[in-house]
Design a protein around this motif. Structure first.
Motif, PDB file in Angstrom:
ATOM      1  N   VAL A 265       0.479 -19.377   2.248  1.00 42.38           N
ATOM      2  CA  VAL A 265      -0.429 -20.481   2.574  1.00 42.38           C
ATOM      3  C   VAL A 265      -1.270 -20.215   3.824  1.00 42.38           C
ATOM      4  CG1 VAL A 265       0.911 -22.245   1.391  1.00 42.38           C
ATOM      5  CG2 VAL A 265       1.441 -21.716   3.781  1.00 42.38           C
ATOM      6  N   ASP A 266      -0.871 -19.256   4.648  1.00 39.57           N
ATOM      7  CA  ASP A 266      -1.660 -18.965   5.851  1.00 39.57           C
ATOM      8  C   ASP A 266      -1.375 -17.539   6.310  1.00 39.57           C
ATOM      9  OD1 ASP A 266      -3.470 -19.403   7.851  1.00 39.57           O
ATOM     10  OD2 ASP A 266      -2.266 -20.864   8.951  1.00 39.57           O
ATOM     11  N   ASP A 267      -2.427 -16.856   6.756  1.00 41.82           N
ATOM     12  CA  ASP A 267      -2.318 -15.449   7.140  1.00 41.82           C
ATOM     13  C   ASP A 267      -3.325 -15.176   8.240  1.00 41.82           C
ATOM     14  OD1 ASP A 267      -2.219 -12.688   7.341  1.00 41.82           O
ATOM     15  OD2 ASP A 267      -3.046 -12.299   5.352  1.00 41.82           O
ATOM     16  N   THR A 268      -2.849 -14.997   9.471  1.00 45.15           N
ATOM     17  CA  THR A 268      -3.775 -14.758  10.579  1.00 45.15           C
ATOM     18  C   THR A 268      -4.426 -13.376  10.521  1.00 45.15           C
ATOM     19  OG1 THR A 268      -2.029 -13.932  12.053  1.00 45.15           O
ATOM     20  CG2 THR A 268      -2.480 -16.304  12.105  1.00 45.15           C
ATOM     21  N   LEU A 269      -3.904 -12.498   9.661  1.00 48.14           N
ATOM     22  CA  LEU A 269      -4.507 -11.167   9.500  1.00 48.14           C
ATOM     23  C   LEU A 269      -5.345 -11.068   8.227  1.00 48.14           C
ATOM     24  CD1 LEU A 269      -1.552  -8.883  10.666  1.00 48.14           C
ATOM     25  CD2 LEU A 269      -3.598  -9.514  11.946  1.00 48.14           C
ATOM     26  N   GLY A 270      -5.658 -12.221   7.633  1.00 50.25           N
ATOM     27  CA  GLY A 270      -6.467 -12.213   6.420  1.00 50.25           C
ATOM     28  C   GLY A 270      -7.854 -11.613   6.618  1.00 50.25           C
ATOM     29  N   TRP A 271      -8.307 -11.583   7.863  1.00 52.19           N
ATOM     30  CA  TRP A 271      -9.626 -11.015   8.170  1.00 52.19           C
ATOM     31  C   TRP A 271      -9.685  -9.513   7.964  1.00 52.19           C
ATOM     32  CZ3 TRP A 271      -9.193  -7.189  11.750  1.00 52.19           C
ATOM     33  CH2 TRP A 271      -8.082  -7.222  12.600  1.00 52.19           C
ATOM     34  N   TYR A 272      -8.516  -8.822   7.927  1.00 53.18           N
ATOM     35  CA  TYR A 272      -8.517  -7.362   7.986  1.00 53.18           C
ATOM     36  C   TYR A 272      -9.166  -6.741   6.747  1.00 53.18           C
ATOM     37  CZ  TYR A 272      -6.945  -2.635   9.050  1.00 53.18           C
ATOM     38  OH  TYR A 272      -6.910  -1.298   9.344  1.00 53.18           O
ATOM     39  N   GLY A 273      -8.887  -7.321   5.586  1.00 56.39           N
ATOM     40  CA  GLY A 273      -9.461  -6.788   4.348  1.00 56.39           C
ATOM     41  C   GLY A 273      -8.956  -5.392   4.040  1.00 56.39           C
ATOM     42  N   ILE A 274      -9.855  -4.530   3.535  1.00 53.03           N
ATOM     43  CA  ILE A 274      -9.537  -3.133   3.224  1.00 53.03           C
ATOM     44  C   ILE A 274     -10.385  -2.248   4.123  1.00 53.03           C
ATOM     45  CG2 ILE A 274      -9.493  -1.330   1.451  1.00 53.03           C
ATOM     46  CD1 ILE A 274      -9.239  -3.545  -0.639  1.00 53.03           C
ATOM     47  N   ASP A 275      -9.748  -1.377   4.894  1.00 51.07           N
ATOM     48  CA  ASP A 275     -10.494  -0.568   5.856  1.00 51.07           C
ATOM     49  C   ASP A 275     -11.056   0.699   5.210  1.00 51.07           C
ATOM     50  OD1 ASP A 275      -8.453   1.414   5.850  1.00 51.07           O
ATOM     51  OD2 ASP A 275      -7.382   0.434   7.487  1.00 51.07           O
ATOM     52  N   GLU A 276     -11.713   1.524   6.014  1.00 57.27           N
ATOM     53  CA  GLU A 276     -12.398   2.716   5.497  1.00 57.27           C
ATOM     54  C   GLU A 276     -11.440   3.752   4.917  1.00 57.27           C
ATOM     55  OE1 GLU A 276     -13.986   5.493   8.551  1.00 57.27           O
ATOM     56  OE2 GLU A 276     -13.227   4.027  10.008  1.00 57.27           O
ATOM     57  N   PHE A 277     -10.149   3.672   5.259  1.00 56.54           N
ATOM     58  CA  PHE A 277      -9.168   4.608   4.735  1.00 56.54           C
ATOM     59  C   PHE A 277      -8.501   4.094   3.456  1.00 56.54           C
ATOM     60  CE2 PHE A 277      -9.243   4.874   9.389  1.00 56.54           C
ATOM     61  CZ  PHE A 277      -9.665   6.179   9.559  1.00 56.54           C
ATOM     62  N   GLY A 278      -8.847   2.871   3.070  1.00 63.72           N
ATOM     63  CA  GLY A 278      -8.183   2.234   1.933  1.00 63.72           C
ATOM     64  C   GLY A 278      -6.934   1.477   2.346  1.00 63.72           C
ATOM     65  N   GLY A 279      -6.760   1.263   3.663  1.00 62.69           N
ATOM     66  CA  GLY A 279      -5.589   0.559   4.154  1.00 62.69           C
ATOM     67  C   GLY A 279      -5.792  -0.940   4.202  1.00 62.69           C
ATOM     68  N   SER A 280      -4.691  -1.680   4.032  1.00 62.98           N
ATOM     69  CA  SER A 280      -4.714  -3.128   4.157  1.00 62.98           C
ATOM     70  C   SER A 280      -3.336  -3.581   4.635  1.00 62.98           C
ATOM     71  CB  SER A 280      -5.103  -3.779   2.826  1.00 62.98           C
ATOM     72  OG  SER A 280      -5.385  -5.154   3.007  1.00 62.98           O
ATOM     73  N   VAL A 281      -3.167  -4.905   4.800  1.00 60.42           N
ATOM     74  CA  VAL A 281      -1.986  -5.445   5.462  1.00 60.42           C
ATOM     75  C   VAL A 281      -1.140  -6.257   4.482  1.00 60.42           C
ATOM     76  CG1 VAL A 281      -1.185  -6.799   7.450  1.00 60.42           C
ATOM     77  CG2 VAL A 281      -3.335  -5.537   7.580  1.00 60.42           C
ATOM     78  N   HIS A 282       0.177  -6.292   4.707  1.00 62.10           N
ATOM     79  CA  HIS A 282       1.175  -7.011   3.894  1.00 62.10           C
ATOM     80  C   HIS A 282       1.288  -6.354   2.512  1.00 62.10           C
ATOM     81  CE1 HIS A 282       0.593  -9.926   7.044  1.00 62.10           C
ATOM     82  NE2 HIS A 282      -0.503 -10.448   6.531  1.00 62.10           N
ATOM     83  N   ASP A 283       1.896  -5.187   2.473  1.00 60.50           N
ATOM     84  CA  ASP A 283       1.878  -4.438   1.216  1.00 60.50           C
ATOM     85  C   ASP A 283       3.105  -4.674   0.343  1.00 60.50           C
ATOM     86  OD1 ASP A 283       3.754  -2.071   0.745  1.00 60.50           O
ATOM     87  OD2 ASP A 283       3.113  -1.554   2.754  1.00 60.50           O
ATOM     88  N   VAL A 284       2.862  -4.535  -0.958  1.00 64.64           N
ATOM     89  CA  VAL A 284       3.933  -4.530  -1.961  1.00 64.64           C
ATOM     90  C   VAL A 284       3.947  -3.170  -2.649  1.00 64.64           C
ATOM     91  CG1 VAL A 284       4.157  -6.988  -2.358  1.00 64.64           C
ATOM     92  CG2 VAL A 284       2.349  -5.769  -3.537  1.00 64.64           C
ATOM     93  N   ILE A 285       3.641  -2.123  -1.864  1.00 69.16           N
ATOM     94  CA  ILE A 285       3.681  -0.740  -2.355  1.00 69.16           C
ATOM     95  C   ILE A 285       5.003  -0.097  -1.969  1.00 69.16           C
ATOM     96  CG2 ILE A 285       2.522   1.487  -2.397  1.00 69.16           C
ATOM     97  CD1 ILE A 285       0.106   0.141  -1.039  1.00 69.16           C
ATOM     98  N   GLY A 286       5.278  -0.094  -0.674  1.00 70.15           N
ATOM     99  CA  GLY A 286       6.435   0.623  -0.160  1.00 70.15           C
ATOM    100  C   GLY A 286       7.745  -0.026  -0.549  1.00 70.15           C
TER     101      GLY A 286
END
Length: 292
Positions: free
Chosen positions: A133-154
């Motif tokens: 419902v709330d994410d203070t890092l929602g602004w980050y998006g996807i960076d130039e390396f293809g990185g993003s925050v709060h992953d369900v990969i690892g």
């Protein structure tokens, strides 16, 4: 007996004449999610206004802590002293066989999740466990390396992979921390608790896949003290959160030398009457008997 021809296993194969055309085929989304049930964020956010904190717990550096959240309540994970990532497990509080299914969450929402997206449970239930419902890092998006925050990969850092790759015997990997916390909370032995520990939501962790080799990478998390990720509990939950031994994961994820900080988990009860028409989602309606 059939066997492979090892003499040709490492020889390069010719590039076909139509290689470019094959690569140019347009991709198709495997699981179009336009028909997913849409969470009522306006309702949840209204219920969050005036909510009362009922409990809190601290996940200490290189350790994990368990917490319980009734259905219809909120919980928040906050960076409180320094940049820190955390590994989150969730179970149905009343039935540990229903647990977070990271692979299906990834298939439905993508490699990272944020506000308005959900963490889904394992088969045969396959229902929302929580809504972000709330994410203070929602602004980050996807960076130039293809990185993003709060992953369900690892999957989570674990001592078995450490032993496989480096011959190490490290006991404060997130897998180990989560196992100890679950055992302590439930009274199970470590042997009984370990099979319940599962692939995680990597809270605040910044990750992606390299463009050239397709390898899973991590980079310094953009999290700062005061940043948080907040959830609405769709079902009664037992959670466990590990403050990763890699700190902000800028260099290592299993380390006694990385700067590590605690993570705060707070649970909030909605103001009375704000969710009077809300109902917890039922388990998935697929009828197994028709497939026999």
């Amino acid at each position: 007996m059939a066997h492979s021809d090892q003499s040709h296993s490492h020889q390069p194969h010719p590039i076909p004449a139509d290689a470019a055309a094959r690569r140019a085929v347009q991709p198709v989304i495997c699981y179009p999610n336009e028909t997913l049930p849409v969470p009522d964020l306006a309702l949840y956010r209204a219920a969050r206004t005036g909510a009362n904190k009922v409990t809190e717990v601290l996940a200490e550096p290189r350790e994990a802590a368990c917490f319980e959240v009734p259905a219809g309540h909120f919980f928040r994970i906050t960076s409180v002293e320094g940049p820190q990532v955390g590994d989150l497990n969730l179970w149905n509080r009343d039935d540990l066989s229903e647990r977070f299914y990271s692979g299906k969450t990834r298939a439905l929402h993508g490699t990272h999740i944020t506000s308005g997206e959900r963490m889904w449970s394992s088969f045969p239930y396959l229902r929302p466990m929580v809504t972000v419902v709330d994410d203070t890092l929602g602004w980050y998006g996807i960076d130039e390396f293809g990185g993003s925050v709060h992953d369900v990969i690892g999957t989570r850092c674990d001592p078995y992979t450490g032993n496989l790759l480096a011959g190490s015997q490290y006991h404060h990997c997130c897998h180990s921390n989560l196992t100890r916390a679950l055992a302590d909370h439930t009274g199970m032995s470590l042997k009984e608790a370990e099979p319940h520990v599962h692939d995680v939501l990597n809270v605040f962790m910044c990750t992606g896949f390299t463009r050239d080799t397709g390898q899973y990478f991590m980079k310094q998390s953009p999290v700062r003290p005061g940043d948080y990720l907040e959830f609405f509990a769709e079902i009664p939950l037992l959670g466990a959160l590990s403050a990763c031994p890699g700190g902000d994961c800028s260099a290592e994820h299993s380390s006694d030398s990385a700067a590590c900080f605690p993570l705060l988990i707070e649970v909030f009860a909605p103001a009375e009457g704000r969710l009077q028409d809300w109902q917890s989602p039922k388990p998935n309606g697929y009828d197994q008997s028709h497939g026999r």
